[in-house]
Design a protein around this motif. Structure first.
Motif, PDB file in Angstrom:
ATOM      1  N   TRP A   8       0.812  -1.211   0.000  1.00  0.00           N
ATOM      2  CA  TRP A   8       0.000   0.000   0.000  1.00  0.00           C
ATOM      3  C   TRP A   8       0.854   1.273   0.000  1.00  0.00           C
ATOM      4  O   TRP A   8       0.315   2.389  -0.032  1.00  0.00           O
ATOM      5  N   ALA A   9       2.179   1.126   0.037  1.00  0.00           N
ATOM      6  CA  ALA A   9       3.057   2.287   0.196  1.00  0.00           C
ATOM      7  C   ALA A   9       2.906   3.298  -0.930  1.00  0.00           C
ATOM      8  O   ALA A   9       2.846   4.508  -0.686  1.00  0.00           O
ATOM      9  N   ASP A  10       2.851   2.835  -2.185  1.00  0.00           N
ATOM     10  CA  ASP A  10       2.746   3.764  -3.314  1.00  0.00           C
ATOM     11  C   ASP A  10       1.467   4.594  -3.243  1.00  0.00           C
ATOM     12  O   ASP A  10       1.481   5.808  -3.478  1.00  0.00           O
ATOM     13  N   ASP A  11       0.360   3.935  -2.922  1.00  0.00           N
ATOM     14  CA  ASP A  11      -0.908   4.658  -2.789  1.00  0.00           C
ATOM     15  C   ASP A  11      -0.839   5.678  -1.663  1.00  0.00           C
ATOM     16  O   ASP A  11      -1.320   6.812  -1.802  1.00  0.00           O
ATOM     17  N   PHE A  12      -0.231   5.280  -0.544  1.00  0.00           N
ATOM     18  CA  PHE A  12      -0.119   6.187   0.594  1.00  0.00           C
ATOM     19  C   PHE A  12       0.686   7.428   0.217  1.00  0.00           C
ATOM     20  O   PHE A  12       0.300   8.559   0.553  1.00  0.00           O
ATOM     21  N   LEU A  13       1.788   7.225  -0.477  1.00  0.00           N
ATOM     22  CA  LEU A  13       2.636   8.354  -0.865  1.00  0.00           C
ATOM     23  C   LEU A  13       1.913   9.289  -1.832  1.00  0.00           C
ATOM     24  O   LEU A  13       2.032  10.515  -1.744  1.00  0.00           O
ATOM     25  N   THR A  17       1.033  13.711  -0.240  1.00  0.00           N
ATOM     26  CA  THR A  17       2.148  14.538  -0.711  1.00  0.00           C
ATOM     27  C   THR A  17       2.387  15.759   0.183  1.00  0.00           C
ATOM     28  O   THR A  17       3.398  16.440   0.036  1.00  0.00           O
ATOM     29  N   HIS A  18       1.470  16.015   1.109  1.00  0.00           N
ATOM     30  CA  HIS A  18       1.679  17.084   2.082  1.00  0.00           C
ATOM     31  C   HIS A  18       2.603  16.626   3.209  1.00  0.00           C
ATOM     32  O   HIS A  18       3.125  17.459   3.966  1.00  0.00           O
ATOM     33  N   LEU A  19       2.779  15.293   3.332  1.00  0.00           N
ATOM     34  CA  LEU A  19       3.661  14.738   4.356  1.00  0.00           C
ATOM     35  C   LEU A  19       5.008  14.334   3.777  1.00  0.00           C
ATOM     36  O   LEU A  19       6.055  14.678   4.322  1.00  0.00           O
ATOM     37  N   VAL A  20       4.971  13.575   2.687  1.00  0.00           N
ATOM     38  CA  VAL A  20       6.189  13.137   1.999  1.00  0.00           C
ATOM     39  C   VAL A  20       6.241  13.906   0.680  1.00  0.00           C
ATOM     40  O   VAL A  20       5.453  13.655  -0.233  1.00  0.00           O
ATOM     41  N   ILE A  21       7.153  14.834   0.587  1.00  0.00           N
ATOM     42  CA  ILE A  21       7.178  15.810  -0.496  1.00  0.00           C
ATOM     43  C   ILE A  21       7.758  15.206  -1.777  1.00  0.00           C
ATOM     44  O   ILE A  21       8.932  14.800  -1.789  1.00  0.00           O
ATOM     45  N   ASN A  64      11.627  23.984  12.110  1.00  0.00           N
ATOM     46  CA  ASN A  64      11.097  23.158  11.021  1.00  0.00           C
ATOM     47  C   ASN A  64      11.988  21.928  10.852  1.00  0.00           C
ATOM     48  O   ASN A  64      13.196  22.068  10.650  1.00  0.00           O
ATOM     49  N   PHE A  65      11.382  20.752  10.894  1.00  0.00           N
ATOM     50  CA  PHE A  65      12.139  19.510  10.783  1.00  0.00           C
ATOM     51  C   PHE A  65      11.841  18.814   9.455  1.00  0.00           C
ATOM     52  O   PHE A  65      10.674  18.689   9.056  1.00  0.00           O
ATOM     53  N   ILE A  66      12.902  18.362   8.799  1.00  0.00           N
ATOM     54  CA  ILE A  66      12.766  17.604   7.556  1.00  0.00           C
ATOM     55  C   ILE A  66      13.508  16.291   7.712  1.00  0.00           C
ATOM     56  O   ILE A  66      14.696  16.276   8.060  1.00  0.00           O
ATOM     57  N   GLY A  67      12.804  15.185   7.479  1.00  0.00           N
ATOM     58  CA  GLY A  67      13.408  13.867   7.569  1.00  0.00           C
ATOM     59  C   GLY A  67      13.657  13.277   6.196  1.00  0.00           C
ATOM     60  O   GLY A  67      12.754  13.279   5.353  1.00  0.00           O
ATOM     61  N   ILE A  68      14.854  12.788   5.959  1.00  0.00           N
ATOM     62  CA  ILE A  68      15.219  12.150   4.692  1.00  0.00           C
ATOM     63  C   ILE A  68      15.370  10.656   4.925  1.00  0.00           C
ATOM     64  O   ILE A  68      16.094  10.226   5.832  1.00  0.00           O
ATOM     65  N   GLU A  69      14.695   9.867   4.127  1.00  0.00           N
ATOM     66  CA  GLU A  69      14.764   8.406   4.238  1.00  0.00           C
ATOM     67  C   GLU A  69      14.610   7.814   2.846  1.00  0.00           C
ATOM     68  O   GLU A  69      13.694   8.179   2.114  1.00  0.00           O
ATOM     69  N   LEU A  70      15.516   6.905   2.488  1.00  0.00           N
ATOM     70  CA  LEU A  70      15.491   6.319   1.149  1.00  0.00           C
ATOM     71  C   LEU A  70      14.466   5.204   1.012  1.00  0.00           C
ATOM     72  O   LEU A  70      13.805   5.082  -0.019  1.00  0.00           O
ATOM     73  N   SER A  71      14.306   4.391   2.056  1.00  0.00           N
ATOM     74  CA  SER A  71      13.432   3.217   1.972  1.00  0.00           C
ATOM     75  C   SER A  71      11.957   3.604   1.974  1.00  0.00           C
ATOM     76  O   SER A  71      11.470   4.253   2.899  1.00  0.00           O
ATOM     77  N   LYS A  72      11.265   3.180   0.943  1.00  0.00           N
ATOM     78  CA  LYS A  72       9.839   3.486   0.831  1.00  0.00           C
ATOM     79  C   LYS A  72       9.040   2.850   1.969  1.00  0.00           C
ATOM     80  O   LYS A  72       8.155   3.481   2.556  1.00  0.00           O
ATOM     81  N   SER A  73       9.344   1.591   2.289  1.00  0.00           N
ATOM     82  CA  SER A  73       8.585   0.889   3.316  1.00  0.00           C
ATOM     83  C   SER A  73       8.819   1.480   4.703  1.00  0.00           C
ATOM     84  O   SER A  73       7.965   1.347   5.594  1.00  0.00           O
ATOM     85  N   VAL A  74       9.940   2.137   4.892  1.00  0.00           N
ATOM     86  CA  VAL A  74      10.240   2.765   6.184  1.00  0.00           C
ATOM     87  C   VAL A  74       9.632   4.162   6.260  1.00  0.00           C
ATOM     88  O   VAL A  74       9.039   4.537   7.277  1.00  0.00           O
ATOM     89  N   ILE A  75       9.747   4.932   5.193  1.00  0.00           N
ATOM     90  CA  ILE A  75       9.273   6.314   5.262  1.00  0.00           C
ATOM     91  C   ILE A  75       7.756   6.396   5.404  1.00  0.00           C
ATOM     92  O   ILE A  75       7.235   7.338   6.000  1.00  0.00           O
ATOM     93  N   VAL A  76       7.024   5.411   4.897  1.00  0.00           N
ATOM     94  CA  VAL A  76       5.574   5.458   5.084  1.00  0.00           C
ATOM     95  C   VAL A  76       5.208   5.238   6.547  1.00  0.00           C
ATOM     96  O   VAL A  76       4.222   5.796   7.044  1.00  0.00           O
ATOM     97  N   THR A  77       6.012   4.441   7.251  1.00  0.00           N
ATOM     98  CA  THR A  77       5.793   4.272   8.693  1.00  0.00           C
ATOM     99  C   THR A  77       6.054   5.583   9.421  1.00  0.00           C
ATOM    100  O   THR A  77       5.290   5.975  10.310  1.00  0.00           O
ATOM    101  N   ALA A  78       7.132   6.263   9.029  1.00  0.00           N
ATOM    102  CA  ALA A  78       7.419   7.576   9.610  1.00  0.00           C
ATOM    103  C   ALA A  78       6.294   8.564   9.309  1.00  0.00           C
ATOM    104  O   ALA A  78       5.878   9.336  10.178  1.00  0.00           O
ATOM    105  N   ALA A  79       5.797   8.525   8.084  1.00  0.00           N
ATOM    106  CA  ALA A  79       4.722   9.440   7.687  1.00  0.00           C
ATOM    107  C   ALA A  79       3.457   9.193   8.502  1.00  0.00           C
ATOM    108  O   ALA A  79       2.745  10.147   8.853  1.00  0.00           O
TER     109      ALA A  79
END
Length: 214
Positions: A8-13, A17-21, A64-79
């Motif tokens: 479901w990660a792609d759909d979530f992203l 888009t207001h969370l993961v830019i 203002n905090f910006i988090g950078i994460e490469l892994s799609k499956s991880v960043i959706v959990t953060a989001a």
């Protein structure tokens, strides 16, 4: 650590888009406009599942905090954590840290956090470590003249390597802690890894450093 695939990660992203830019390079030099204020920008490189950045955003609402994460499956959990927190001072980016200077303008960032980065223990993989000199150059470019790099790890080998790397690059060390929790910093926000390792009695190492500048 291998991450479980999230179908479901792609759909979530796409829906958040207001969370993961998306296309973060389009906001280079204009991140404060996206936040709608002139507050300083702090960046976590390798934000993981988001516990640290959410905790920091709660503790420091005027940053203002910006988090950078490469892994799609991880960043959706953060989001999801960011979404549940309802904090308005957090944005996330799914991107490789190698592209940091394509995302942030020179001197645009006040602080960079490196938390529990992959140690890449084999010598031939040293250039992949986030404290290798090529990454330090990227951080120096993005940081303001008095900007700070804050590095935490449970891996003593990586910590020792990083202290040497910082020193050889000409950085100044403002703090070196060989047992952060024993030192009892009341403002320390723990990551998920930090909670896990410290509960087992593993010391947590932290260093705060700045670039000398001209």
């Amino acid at each position: 650590m291998r991450q479980r695939n999230k179908p479901w990660a792609d759909d979530f992203l796409r829906e958040n888009t207001h969370l993961v830019i998306p296309s973060p390079s389009e906001h280079r030099g204009k991140w404060q406009e996206l936040f709608g204020n002139n507050n300083p920008i702090h960046v976590e490189v390798g934000t993981g599942k988001g516990q640290f950045i959410v905790g920091m955003a709660r503790q420091y609402p005027d940053i203002n905090f910006i988090g950078i994460e490469l892994s799609k499956s991880v960043i959706v959990t953060a989001a999801e954590k960011v979404q549940d927190s309802d904090q308005k001072n957090i944005l996330l980016i799914q991107e490789n840290a190698e592209n940091l200077n394509e995302i942030f303008m020179e001197n645009e960032v006040s602080t960079i956090y490196l938390n529990f980065s992959d140690p890449w223990p084999k010598k031939r993989h040293a250039k992949r470590r986030l404290t290798f000199h090529t990454f330090l150059k990227r951080y120096e470019t993005a940081l303001s003249p008095k900007g700070e790099l804050i590095f935490k790890t449970d891996n003593r080998g990586l910590f020792e390597y990083s202290l040497v790397s910082f020193s050889e690059y000409g950085m100044l060390l403002n703090e070196v802690s060989l047992d952060l929790h024993k030192d009892h910093d009341p403002e320390n926000i723990m990551t998920e890894y930090e909670e896990k390792f410290s509960a087992k009695g593993q010391p947590i190492y932290r260093c705060k450093a700045v670039f000398r500048g001209e």
